[in-house]
Design an enzyme around this catalytic site. Structure first.
Site, short mmCIF file in Angstrom:
data_model
loop_
_atom_site.label_atom_id
_atom_site.label_comp_id
_atom_site.label_asym_id
_atom_site.label_seq_id
_atom_site.Cartn_x
_atom_site.Cartn_y
_atom_site.Cartn_z
N LYS A 1 -18.18 -16.59 2.53
CA LYS A 1 -19.60 -16.46 2.86
C LYS A 1 -20.45 -15.84 1.78
O LYS A 1 -20.06 -14.84 1.17
CB LYS A 1 -19.74 -15.58 4.11
N GLY B 1 -8.47 -9.35 -0.75
CA GLY B 1 -7.18 -9.58 -0.09
C GLY B 1 -6.67 -11.00 -0.28
O GLY B 1 -5.50 -11.22 -0.63
N ARG C 1 0.83 -1.22 0.00
CA ARG C 1 0.00 0.00 0.00
C ARG C 1 0.85 1.26 0.00
O ARG C 1 0.46 2.27 -0.60
CB ARG C 1 -0.96 -0.01 1.18
N GLY D 1 -13.53 -4.24 -0.48
CA GLY D 1 -14.92 -3.79 -0.34
C GLY D 1 -15.28 -2.73 -1.36
O GLY D 1 -16.35 -2.77 -1.97
P1 ADP Z 1 -11.16 -12.26 -0.55
O1 ADP Z 1 -10.29 -11.77 0.59
O2 ADP Z 1 -10.37 -12.58 -1.77
O3 ADP Z 1 -12.32 -11.36 -0.80
P2 ADP Z 1 -12.72 -13.92 1.22
O4 ADP Z 1 -12.16 -13.20 2.39
O5 ADP Z 1 -14.15 -13.72 0.87
O6 ADP Z 1 -11.80 -13.65 -0.09
O7 ADP Z 1 -12.57 -15.49 1.45
C1 ADP Z 1 -11.35 -16.09 1.69
C2 ADP Z 1 -11.46 -17.16 2.73
O8 ADP Z 1 -12.44 -18.14 2.35
C3 ADP Z 1 -10.17 -17.92 2.87
O9 ADP Z 1 -9.69 -17.75 4.19
C4 ADP Z 1 -10.55 -19.36 2.58
O10 ADP Z 1 -9.89 -20.28 3.43
C5 ADP Z 1 -12.02 -19.36 2.84
N1 ADP Z 1 -12.66 -20.48 2.13
C6 ADP Z 1 -12.70 -20.69 0.81
N2 ADP Z 1 -13.31 -21.87 0.53
C7 ADP Z 1 -13.67 -22.39 1.70
C8 ADP Z 1 -14.33 -23.61 2.08
N3 ADP Z 1 -14.73 -24.50 1.16
N4 ADP Z 1 -14.53 -23.83 3.40
C9 ADP Z 1 -14.12 -22.94 4.31
N5 ADP Z 1 -13.49 -21.79 4.03
C10 ADP Z 1 -13.27 -21.51 2.74
MG MG Z 2 -10.56 -11.88 2.73
#
Ligand code: ADP
Ligand code: MG
Length: 394
Positions: free
Chosen positions: A201, A352, A40, A375
């Site tokens: 989620k 992230g 950053r 976000g």
């Molecule tokens: P980003 O940061 O790219 O937006 P998120 O924070 O939404 O992504 O999601 C990332 C997290 O989701 C990771 O820590 C990963 O371990 C978790 N994850 C992905 N698939 C699964 C799964 N099948 N079961 C549990 N956790 C999961």
């Molecule tokens: Mg994340």
């Protein structure tokens, strides 16, 4: 977009000897006072360098972490000043406060091309509350205001929104501008547009799912959120992370895609394990058995999603396909990441964890745009107006 005043225009009208207040995102991870990742800080350099070269008196402000309106030493920006100085190759002074007499003195001591970094904006509750008096106090340090903090542009805070009401000359920094330009490609895509969404989620990403299901030609879903969608179809999900109170939402998203003639893709095979742990036994299945949980998309699903990536002309990816932090559950994410990198589409990756996955694989320079704002990028691709951007347009 075109109405947003650019840094070029601001500089062209002259900023020499002017106090330019620059809101950047220096929210770096710290461990024991040391910066563990300076991405950053680096991202803020182009705008700052141009202002220094133009002879502005540069006032740099940022938040760090969540001190919740209190002065907490562990959230001080002080350790960032020497790193910023080192990367800029110029002196950077540090001021213990971001408003008030101390800040006024630090700013008055700046000569042309000199830089001061102000202490964490969020040490004052007025920052996140977008308090008018706090915004005015910030504006007192500014002849011009530049917002280059894309990661907080979706928040109406005093330093991202309120301040712009009290400064006449405003502009978007180069980082903010570049983010908007690239993310706009997802809003107004060359088709087919493929959106790959994953992560933990449905509830985190429901708004973006709702917005993109009717918009994307193909919406491919992976990660834990896929199991809520499979449960909505009545398929077995075992012990996978399902959000029971989101099943109806998932059904609605699927219907919205169908009504618009779009394709919504779900995993057709899975890596399952009895628990999420590096030493857990895992196997590939097409239906998730009782007592097992889905931890990654299976190889057939990864191949299907990769084929879509090869066909797409615009591609947006957010959220890993599985628990990629554990090597045995990282193959789906890695295969999709390689397919995104190999695609001839314009590719935009945000989030992230998704960026971490791309960088771990060394694929960063094969992606058209890596978005620094999780976000904010999700809100922007949904078509929402970002308060930090709207404030510049006024
Ligand atoms: P980003 O940061 O790219 O937006 P998120 O924070 O939404 O992504 O999601 C990332 C997290 O989701 C990771 O820590 C990963 O371990 C978790 N994850 C992905 N698939 C699964 C799964 N099948 N079961 C549990 N956790 C999961
Ligand atoms: Mg994340």
């Amino acid at each position: 977009m075109s109405q947003i005043p650019s840094l070029d225009a601001l500089i062209a009208r002259g900023v020499r000897d002017q106090r330019v207040f620059v809101r950047v995102d220096l929210n770096v991870p710290l461990r024991g006072g040391a910066i563990t990742d300076d991405t950053r800080v680096r991202a803020s350099l182009p705008t700052l360098r141009r202002l220094i070269a133009a002879g502005a008196r540069v006032v740099v402000a940022s938040h760090l972490g969540r001190p919740k309106g209190k002065r907490k030493p562990e959230f001080s920006l002080r350790p960032v000043a020497p790193r910023l100085a080192q990367l800029l190759g110029a002196g950077v002074s540090f001021c213990e406060d971001c408003i008030g007499p101390e800040a006024a003195r630090a700013v008055s001591e700046l000569g042309p091309g000199q830089v001061v970094l102000l202490e964490n904006l969020r040490f004052h509750a007025g920052e996140e509350a977008n308090d008018a008096d706090f915004a005015k106090a910030l504006a007192q340090l500014a002849d011009c205001y530049v917002n280059d903090a894309f990661g907080t542009a979706h928040r109406a805070h005093a330093s991202t929104e309120g301040i712009a009401r009290h400064v006449d000359r405003v502009a978007a920094g180069d980082l903010l501008r570049s983010e908007l330009e690239h993310l706009r490609v997802v809003r107004e895509p060359v088709r087919p547009l493929l959106v790959i969404l994953g992560g933990a989620k449905v509830s985190d990403k429901l708004a973006v799912l709702e917005a993109l299901a009717p918009h994307a030609d193909v919406l491919a879903i992976g990660g834990a959120m896929a199991y809520t969608f499979l449960a909505a179809r009545g398929e077995p999900v075992g012990n996978s992370l399902v959000e029971p109170d989101r099943i109806e939402d998932a059904r609605r998203v699927a219907r919205a895609a169908e009504r618009s003639g779009r394709r919504l893709l779900l995993p057709s095979d899975h890596v399952v394990a009895e628990r999420i742990a590096a030493d857990a036994v895992s196997r590939v299945v097409s239906a998730i058995p009782e007592g097992w949980m889905g931890v990654d998309i299976g190889p057939d699903t990864a191949t299907r999603y990769a084929a879509e990536a090869a066909r797409a002309r615009t591609l947006f990816w957010n959220g890993p396909m599985g628990v990629f932090e554990i090597a045995a559950f990282a193959n789906g994410t890695a295969q999709v990441a390689r397919a995104v990198a190999a695609s001839s589409a314009t590719t935009v990756v945000g989030g992230g964890d998704s960026l971490a996955a791309i960088n771990q694989l060394g694929l960063g320079d094969r992606i058209t745009h890596l978005s620094t704002g999780g976000g904010a990028s999700l809100e922007y691709v949904q078509g929402l107006e970002l308060p930090g951007v709207a404030a510049l347009e006024r």
